[in-house]
Design an enzyme around this catalytic site. Structure first.
Site, mmCIF file in Angstrom:
data_model
loop_
_atom_site.group_PDB
_atom_site.id
_atom_site.type_symbol
_atom_site.label_atom_id
_atom_site.label_comp_id
_atom_site.label_asym_id
_atom_site.label_seq_id
_atom_site.Cartn_x
_atom_site.Cartn_y
_atom_site.Cartn_z
ATOM 1 N N CYS A 114 0.816 -1.229 0.000
ATOM 2 C CA CYS A 114 0.000 0.000 0.000
ATOM 3 C C CYS A 114 0.840 1.264 0.000
ATOM 4 C CB CYS A 114 -0.933 0.007 1.211
ATOM 5 S SG CYS A 114 -1.981 -1.439 1.290
ATOM 6 N N HIS A 259 -3.058 6.853 3.351
ATOM 7 C CA HIS A 259 -3.578 5.591 2.827
ATOM 8 C C HIS A 259 -4.950 5.347 3.464
ATOM 9 C CE1 HIS A 259 -3.997 1.667 1.332
ATOM 10 N NE2 HIS A 259 -3.779 1.044 2.469
ATOM 11 N N ASN A 289 -10.250 0.226 0.477
ATOM 12 C CA ASN A 289 -8.792 0.186 0.434
ATOM 13 C C ASN A 289 -8.358 -0.393 -0.913
ATOM 14 O OD1 ASN A 289 -6.089 -0.461 0.697
ATOM 15 N ND2 ASN A 289 -6.297 -1.476 2.679
HETATM 16 N N1 ACO Z 1 -18.621 -8.064 10.048
HETATM 17 C C1 ACO Z 1 -18.984 -8.451 11.294
HETATM 18 N N2 ACO Z 1 -18.097 -8.827 12.225
HETATM 19 C C2 ACO Z 1 -16.783 -8.817 11.893
HETATM 20 C C3 ACO Z 1 -16.333 -8.421 10.605
HETATM 21 C C4 ACO Z 1 -17.308 -8.050 9.667
HETATM 22 N N3 ACO Z 1 -17.004 -7.653 8.420
HETATM 23 N N4 ACO Z 1 -14.990 -8.509 10.586
HETATM 24 C C5 ACO Z 1 -14.588 -8.938 11.785
HETATM 25 N N5 ACO Z 1 -15.664 -9.136 12.577
HETATM 26 C C6 ACO Z 1 -15.710 -9.603 13.941
HETATM 27 C C7 ACO Z 1 -14.564 -10.514 14.285
HETATM 28 O O1 ACO Z 1 -14.852 -11.832 13.884
HETATM 29 C C8 ACO Z 1 -14.500 -10.357 15.785
HETATM 30 O O2 ACO Z 1 -15.502 -11.167 16.352
HETATM 31 P P1 ACO Z 1 -15.179 -12.012 17.695
HETATM 32 O O3 ACO Z 1 -14.883 -10.954 18.735
HETATM 33 O O4 ACO Z 1 -16.466 -12.753 17.905
HETATM 34 O O5 ACO Z 1 -14.019 -12.872 17.370
HETATM 35 C C9 ACO Z 1 -14.889 -8.904 16.023
HETATM 36 O O6 ACO Z 1 -15.575 -8.491 14.818
HETATM 37 C C10 ACO Z 1 -13.727 -7.980 16.265
HETATM 38 O O7 ACO Z 1 -12.700 -8.260 15.299
HETATM 39 P P2 ACO Z 1 -11.391 -7.399 15.170
HETATM 40 O O8 ACO Z 1 -10.537 -7.953 14.074
HETATM 41 O O9 ACO Z 1 -10.775 -7.220 16.530
HETATM 42 O O10 ACO Z 1 -12.036 -6.003 14.720
HETATM 43 P P3 ACO Z 1 -11.318 -4.649 14.547
HETATM 44 O O11 ACO Z 1 -12.035 -3.628 15.309
HETATM 45 O O12 ACO Z 1 -9.819 -4.756 14.703
HETATM 46 O O13 ACO Z 1 -11.585 -4.310 13.009
HETATM 47 C C11 ACO Z 1 -10.489 -4.377 10.872
HETATM 48 C C12 ACO Z 1 -11.117 -5.197 11.992
HETATM 49 C C13 ACO Z 1 -11.522 -3.464 10.276
HETATM 50 C C14 ACO Z 1 -9.949 -5.337 9.826
HETATM 51 C C15 ACO Z 1 -9.328 -3.553 11.464
HETATM 52 O O14 ACO Z 1 -8.497 -4.351 12.246
HETATM 53 C C16 ACO Z 1 -8.475 -2.901 10.432
HETATM 54 O O15 ACO Z 1 -8.902 -1.994 9.736
HETATM 55 N N6 ACO Z 1 -7.169 -3.290 10.332
HETATM 56 C C17 ACO Z 1 -6.236 -2.699 9.424
HETATM 57 C C18 ACO Z 1 -6.468 -3.173 8.038
HETATM 58 C C19 ACO Z 1 -5.414 -2.581 7.174
HETATM 59 O O16 ACO Z 1 -5.005 -1.487 7.449
HETATM 60 N N7 ACO Z 1 -4.879 -3.262 6.147
HETATM 61 C C20 ACO Z 1 -3.736 -2.652 5.542
HETATM 62 C C21 ACO Z 1 -3.477 -2.650 4.259
HETATM 63 S S1 ACO Z 1 -4.048 -3.933 3.205
HETATM 64 C C22 ACO Z 1 -2.876 -4.186 2.005
HETATM 65 O O17 ACO Z 1 -1.716 -3.878 2.136
HETATM 66 C C23 ACO Z 1 -3.319 -4.856 0.725
#
Ligand code: ACO
Length: 332
Positions: A114, A259, A289
Site C-alpha cells: 500500500c 492511505h 482500500n
Molecule cells: N462483520 C462483522 N463482524 C466482523 C467483521 C465483519 N465484516 N470482521 C470482523 N468481525 C468480527 C470478528 O470476527 C470479531 O468477532 P469475535 O470478537 O467474535 O471474534 C470482532 O468483529 C472484532 O474483530 P477485530 O478484528 O478485533 O475487529 P477490529 O475492530 O480490529 O476491526 C479491521 C477489523 C476493520 C480489519 C481492522 O483491524 C483494520 O482496519 N485493520 C487494518 C487493516 C489494514 O489497514 N490493512 C492494511 C493494508 S491492506 C494491504 O496492504 C493490501
C-alpha cells in the site's frame, strides 16, 4: 538556483463503475452495514467487472498525460506499482508502454504494497535527479478483488479496485521523504503463490512455512488488529520524519493524504500528529482500500475538486504489507 523538488504536472485515475455497497456483502458473509460503516468508514467500493489491472492503469496514465499536456513520446520512465499484477512477467509497465505509445520509456514495476505510490514518487525523484530522465509516468493500479477471500468477513469488506497516475517532473518546491519497512512483520499480511510442483521437486517447502499455519494460496491473509496497531504508530512517525527532512513542522502542512485502510486509523494518526481531521483527505467511504492506488486516487480527487492551491504543503503517507511505511512531503 536549481530546485530539488518535484512537480506533479497532471493526475489521472480510473475507477470501475461497478460499485458494491455494504449490504451486498451481508448477502455473502455474516456482516452488516451497521458493523462495516462505523468500524471502517467504508460505505461502497468499486469492484472490477471486466477490467484488468494493466488496463485500469493505462486508463489512469492516459488521463494524467492528457491533463499534463504531455505527449506519451516524452515519457522517459514508466513506473508501475501493484500487488495485484496481471502477469508475473512481463511487467505491467511494458504492457502499458505499448498501449500508451511511449517508445522511449524505461519500464519498471515495483511492489511496495500500500506504500507503493509514496515509494514510487521517491524513486521517480531519484531518477529525475540522475540526469537522463525528465518525465516520469507513475501509475499505481490494483485489483484487490483478484486476491480477496470472499469467505473471510474480516478482510473481504475492506477492498476495492482502481488505478491512479501522476506525471512527475523536476520542480522548485521543497521535498522530504521518509521510507522504511519492518520485515519482521511479513507474516501479518500476505498473499502466497502455489508451492513449486515440478516433476523434479521431491522436497517442496511446507505450506505452513509462512505465519506458522496453512493458508490458502493466492488469497490475502491479514492479521487486521496487528496491522492496525502498526499503522497508527508508523504513519505519524513517517510524517514527522518526512517533514523534518523537508525543513517543515507538521503544523505547516495544508493537507495530509493518507492511505485509506480504515477511517479510525486516519483519525488516530491525525490526532497523534496534532492536526485536525479537516486536513486529512478522506475517500475511503466510496473507494475502500485499493492498496497502492488509494493515495493517487485521493490526490486526483483533490485536484478535480480544486482543493489544492499552488504552494500548498502536502504530505502523502502510507503503510502496508511488508510491513512497509513511508511519507513524502511536496509543495504543490
Ligand atoms: N462483520 C462483522 N463482524 C466482523 C467483521 C465483519 N465484516 N470482521 C470482523 N468481525 C468480527 C470478528 O470476527 C470479531 O468477532 P469475535 O470478537 O467474535 O471474534 C470482532 O468483529 C472484532 O474483530 P477485530 O478484528 O478485533 O475487529 P477490529 O475492530 O480490529 O476491526 C479491521 C477489523 C476493520 C480489519 C481492522 O483491524 C483494520 O482496519 N485493520 C487494518 C487493516 C489494514 O489497514 N490493512 C492494511 C493494508 S491492506 C494491504 O496492504 C493490501
Amino acid at each position: 538556483m536549481a530546485g530539488t523538488g518535484i512537480t506533479i504536472c497532471g493526475m489521472g485515475s480510473y475507477l470501475p463503475d461497478n460499485f458494491v455497497d455494504n449490504n451486498a456483502y451481508a448477502q455473502i458473509v455474516d456482516t452488516s452495514d451497521e458493523w462495516i460503516r462505523p468500524r471502517t468508514g467504508i460505505v461502497t467500493r468499486p469492484i472490477a467487472n471486466g477490467e484488468t489491472t494493466w488496463r485500469m492503469g493505462a486508463a489512469a496514465g492516459r488521463r494524467a498525460l492528457e491533463r499534463a499536456g504531455v505527449d506519451p513520446k516524452e515519457v522517459d520512465l514508466i513506473l508501475v506499482t501493484s500487488v495485484t499484477p496481471d502477469f508475473l512477467t512481463p511487467s505491467m509497465s511494458c504492457v502499458i508502454q505499448q498501449e500508451l505509445g511511449c517508445p522511449d520509456a524505461m519500464c519498471i514495476d515495483a511492489n511496495c504494497a500500500c506504500t507503493g505510490f509514496v515509494y514510487g514518487l521517491d524513486m521517480a525523484r531519484r531518477y529525475l535527479y540522475s540526469g537522463d530522465v525528465d518525465t516520469v509516468l507513475l501509475i499505481s493500479t490494483e485489483m484487490l478483488s483478484r486476491i480477496t477471500n470472499y469467505a473471510d468477513r474480516s478482510t473481504c469488506v475492506l477492498f476495492g479496485d482502481g488505478a491512479g497516475a501522476a506525471v512527475v517532473r523536476r520542480g522548485e518546491g521543497l521535498y522530504g521523504a521518509h521510507l522504511g519497512a519492518d520485515g519482521t512483520g511479513y507474516g501479518l499480511m500476505f498473499c502466497r503463490l502455489p508451492l513449486p510442483a515440478s516433476p523434479f521437486t521431491h522436497n517442496p517447502p511446507q505450506p505452513d512455512e509462512i505465519y506458522g499455519r496453512p493458508e490458502p494460496d493466492e488469497q490475502l491473509v491479514m492479521a487486521g488488529h496487528e496491522v492496525y496497531k502498526f499503522a497508527v504508530k508508523a504513519m505519524p512517525q513517517a510524517v514527522e520524519k518526512a517533514c523534518a527532512k523537508a525543513g517543515l513542522a507538521p503544523s505547516e502542512l495544508k493537507w495530509v493524504v493518507p492511505h485509506q485502510a480504515n477511517i479510525r486509523i486516519i483519525q488516530t494518526a491525525m490526532k497523534n500528529l496534532g492536526l485536525p481531521m479537516e486536513q486529512a483527505w478522506v475517500s475511503i467511504d466510496h473507494t475502500g482500500n485499493m492498496s497502492s492506488a488509494t493515495i493517487p486516487i485521493a490526490l486526483d480527487e483533490m485536484v478535480q475538486a480544486g482543493a489544492l492551491q499552488r504552494g500548498d504543503k502536502v504530505v502523502m503517507v502510507g503503510f502496508g504489507a511488508g510491513l512497509t511505511y513511508g511519507a513524502a512531503v511536496i509543495e504543490w
